[in-house]
Design an enzyme around this catalytic site. Sequence first.
Site: not given
Ligand code: S3P
Length: 444
Positions: A177, A327
């Site tokens: 993210q 996840d």
């Molecule tokens: C996601 C990244 C992950 C994941 C989330 C979706 C994404 O989070 O847990 O459900 O779509 O980039 P983080 O980047 O905080 O690990």
Amino acid sequence: MTSADASPQPLSLRADAPLSGVVTVPGDKSISHRSLMLGALAVGETRVEGLLEGEDVLATAAALRACGAGIARDADGVWTIHGVGVGGLLQPQTALDMGNSGTSTRLLMGLMASHPLTATFTGDASLSKRPMGRVIDPLSQMGAQFAATPGGRLPLTMTGVCPALPIRYVLPVASAQVKSAVLLAGLNTPGLTTVVERTPTRDHSERMLAGFGAELTAEDTPEGRVITIRGEAELRPQAIVVPGDPSSAAFPVAAALVVPGSRVTVRNVGVNPTRDGLFRVLTAMGAQITRANLRLVGGEPVCDLEVTHGPLTGIDVPPEIAPSMIDEYPILFVIAAFAEGRTVMRGLDELRVKESDRIAVMAAGLAACGVSIEELPDGLIVHGRGGEPAPGGATVASHLDHRIAMSFAVLGLNAAKPVTVDDARPIATSFPGFLPMMRGLGAA
Ligand code: S3P
């Protein structure tokens, strides 16, 4: 089942016989969010098939509409987006309600940070507890300004900047993210914006940005993976087919491994190597999972997963694999309860800042259901019961967390006494159709 319904909806599943059948799962959540976002910045019409119509993705669609993009649903999972062009997002007139969705919030903050607009982001009780400092830091370096709730939380107001400053940012946490927020901000920033990730995380943003025509390079170096995007690009609209979400496929796969005698096929599952860690770990535990019809769909590897129930053995899960299955730990904790011996899962600090503190919440629920566990600061040890049913007989709290709700629903499939999830409404954020799918496999 939507979280807009007023009262909690308790859920308890059981299996009176082996599960069997062929199912599909909804479109990948990460790819669905990104399809809408990149479509909104392309000039012309992007068409998406297989879009996840869960609440999280709908929150992204509503926010992009509020910024001027044309987004329409043509049929089940088929959506068209009329983009405004990179740099063309407009000032939203009302606060943007992100619901439960961290991905919507963090990626949209990035997308909007390099636009001359001010946006207020709000969310539900779960999202309002989650740290936003991790995106505020790099986006501030690019020149955006923030007024956040103490602790860097929602509600927060961001004032974007145009032109933004290109930065080189070394990710302090393994987070797709945060990586994506910086790359998306880089789209409307002059020059080169670079992100360095020491541990690889899901790479959908990189694949899709390149697919939409952005100039993006990714190089493995001793410092880590160095990803660079050239800003002020023109994005070309795309026709996108979204593969089934491996994070959703994890639940029917787990159900087949938990209920003796089961045989389940999950069709059309994305198995991008930055996402398929759970299936690799389960195979190492002895699970019979076959990847049939392996193919490429829209640049993503996709297959049908054929799962047959059999004995599992606990293992030490290597912490390095965590980003590729981040996840999936809640459901792995549940599966581990049915393995022979102990399964050790560590390196999971990030689990504590998801939709809930997934280590603490799973530890409490598993213990309440009679599963022997040891909570660690950064993980969990599960003492498996060698295939024996879990004692069950408890009501567990899902804490506004869809994956907690689905994980305990699956635990109930092989429990001596019922396992009740206090509220199943959060499941609608990522997996509308979870219940009918489980019933279709034979769960009651
Ligand atoms: C996601 C990244 C992950 C994941 C989330 C979706 C994404 O989070 O847990 O459900 O779509 O980039 P983080 O980047 O905080 O690990």
